[in-house]
Scaffold this motif. Structure first.
Motif, mmCIF file in Angstrom:
data_model
loop_
_atom_site.group_PDB
_atom_site.id
_atom_site.type_symbol
_atom_site.label_atom_id
_atom_site.label_comp_id
_atom_site.label_asym_id
_atom_site.label_seq_id
_atom_site.Cartn_x
_atom_site.Cartn_y
_atom_site.Cartn_z
ATOM 1 N N PRO A 272 0.841 -1.200 0.000
ATOM 2 C CA PRO A 272 0.000 0.000 0.000
ATOM 3 C C PRO A 272 0.873 1.245 0.000
ATOM 4 C CG PRO A 272 -0.773 -1.587 1.619
ATOM 5 C CD PRO A 272 0.553 -2.101 1.118
ATOM 6 N N ALA A 273 0.323 2.352 -0.503
ATOM 7 C CA ALA A 273 1.120 3.561 -0.724
ATOM 8 C C ALA A 273 1.820 4.049 0.547
ATOM 9 C CB ALA A 273 0.232 4.665 -1.293
ATOM 10 N N THR A 274 1.081 4.145 1.646
ATOM 11 C CA THR A 274 1.691 4.657 2.880
ATOM 12 C C THR A 274 2.755 3.702 3.396
ATOM 13 O OG1 THR A 274 -0.355 5.813 3.470
ATOM 14 C CG2 THR A 274 1.243 5.451 5.232
ATOM 15 N N MET A 275 2.492 2.398 3.323
ATOM 16 C CA MET A 275 3.479 1.429 3.786
ATOM 17 C C MET A 275 4.745 1.511 2.934
ATOM 18 S SD MET A 275 3.099 -2.696 4.344
ATOM 19 C CE MET A 275 1.473 -2.473 5.059
ATOM 20 N N ALA A 276 4.571 1.702 1.625
ATOM 21 C CA ALA A 276 5.730 1.845 0.749
ATOM 22 C C ALA A 276 6.540 3.077 1.121
ATOM 23 C CB ALA A 276 5.272 1.920 -0.703
ATOM 24 N N TYR B 71 2.640 0.094 10.493
ATOM 25 C CA TYR B 71 3.234 -0.287 9.212
ATOM 26 C C TYR B 71 4.624 -0.891 9.397
ATOM 27 C CZ TYR B 71 -0.479 2.010 6.568
ATOM 28 O OH TYR B 71 -1.686 2.339 6.020
ATOM 29 N N LEU B 72 5.389 -0.374 10.331
ATOM 30 C CA LEU B 72 6.716 -0.930 10.591
ATOM 31 C C LEU B 72 6.620 -2.378 11.071
ATOM 32 C CD1 LEU B 72 8.351 2.177 12.269
ATOM 33 C CD2 LEU B 72 9.168 1.071 10.173
ATOM 34 N N ALA B 73 5.630 -2.659 11.917
ATOM 35 C CA ALA B 73 5.451 -4.026 12.418
ATOM 36 C C ALA B 73 5.131 -4.983 11.272
ATOM 37 C CB ALA B 73 4.337 -4.061 13.460
ATOM 38 N N ILE B 74 4.320 -4.543 10.311
ATOM 39 C CA ILE B 74 3.983 -5.386 9.167
ATOM 40 C C ILE B 74 5.212 -5.605 8.296
ATOM 41 C CG2 ILE B 74 2.608 -5.530 7.047
ATOM 42 C CD1 ILE B 74 0.451 -3.882 8.519
ATOM 43 N N LEU B 75 6.008 -4.558 8.102
ATOM 44 C CA LEU B 75 7.214 -4.673 7.299
ATOM 45 C C LEU B 75 8.223 -5.618 7.939
ATOM 46 C CD1 LEU B 75 7.577 -0.932 6.231
ATOM 47 C CD2 LEU B 75 7.040 -2.859 4.719
ATOM 48 N N VAL B 76 8.286 -5.620 9.263
ATOM 49 C CA VAL B 76 9.150 -6.563 9.969
ATOM 50 C C VAL B 76 8.678 -7.993 9.710
ATOM 51 C CG1 VAL B 76 9.867 -7.394 12.245
ATOM 52 C CG2 VAL B 76 9.914 -4.952 11.742
ATOM 53 N N GLN B 77 7.358 -8.217 9.803
ATOM 54 C CA GLN B 77 6.797 -9.547 9.565
ATOM 55 C C GLN B 77 7.096 -10.033 8.151
ATOM 56 O OE1 GLN B 77 2.634 -9.074 10.423
ATOM 57 N NE2 GLN B 77 2.902 -9.265 12.641
#
Length: 227
Positions: A160-164, A196-202
């Motif tokens: 998603p845009a914000t996560m990117a 979002y950082l937690a998802i990126l870590v996963q």
């Protein structure tokens, strides 16, 4: 050299895969097999390091072959395998993962996709051979190495845009950053950045470090895991 056995019921496809593998430095094709029974005999005869394994074979599935090999005495072993198949059902993907597939490559695909995965596997083998004892960082690195750079790039494009934007902020930082740093840079709330950082870590795209300050309480710091 990584000794590779090609297993595909289609003679022309098997030959094409063999030619592709031969183009990748560090790999050598030790044979081709066109049924599970022929593959079994070849595995026992030439002891390949890696199988490029089709799912649908005339006598049984490629995963049935892996199950047979796994059920035999441990000293015989199961070669590493990359499943190359037109099967798109999620149960096949799940079964391949459970049985230890290095990767699952869906037909049709271009040569660069195969080359990138073979190179990722080659680097993984080298790192594994150099490692005598594994801590958590080593384990995390070994798992992440089996993802090719192209696979990582495709995953980043699907964010998603914000996560990117969060990932890009972490990647551009000269040092590790906190959720508060990311929130301030992007103009979002700290909980949003943290989520979002937690998802990126996963997903293995960002690495989490715990930094202990004077108070003794750990601070979550993030750095990019991009190769």
């Amino acid at each position: 050299m990584i000794r590779t056995l090609i297993v595909d019921d289609d003679f022309h496809v098997a030959h094409a895969h063999a030619r592709s593998v031969a183009k990748v430095p560090g790999f050598v094709v030790v044979g081709e097999a066109h049924s599970a029974a022929e593959a079994y005999e070849s595995i026992r005869a030439v002891a390949p390091d890696l199988l490029l394994l089709d799912m649908y074979l005339p006598d049984r599935t490629g995963l049935d072959l892996v199950r047979q090999l796994a059920a035999e005495p441990a000293e015989t072993g199961v070669p590493d395998f990359i499943l190359i198949t037109a099967a798109r059902d999620i149960e096949s993907v799940r079964a391949a993962i459970q049985l230890g597939a290095i990767y699952y490559l869906v037909k049709p695909f271009a040569f660069p996709a195969l080359r990138e995965q073979l190179e990722a596997y080659q680097h993984w083998r080298l790192r594994l051979s150099e490692t005598r004892e594994a801590d958590q960082d080593t384990v995390d690195t070994l798992y992440s190495m089996l993802r090719s750079p192209a696979a990582d790039a495709r995953q980043r494009r699907r964010l998603p845009a914000t996560m990117a934007r969060v990932l890009d902020t972490v990647a551009r930082a000269a040092t590790s950053v906190s959720a508060a740093d990311v929130a301030e840079t992007l103009g979002v709330s700290r909980p949003t950045a943290q989520r979002y950082l937690a998802i990126l870590v996963q997903r293995g795209l960002v690495e989490l470090d715990l930094a202990y300050g004077a108070t003794g309480r750990p601070e979550h710091r993030y750095s990019a895991q991009l190769r």
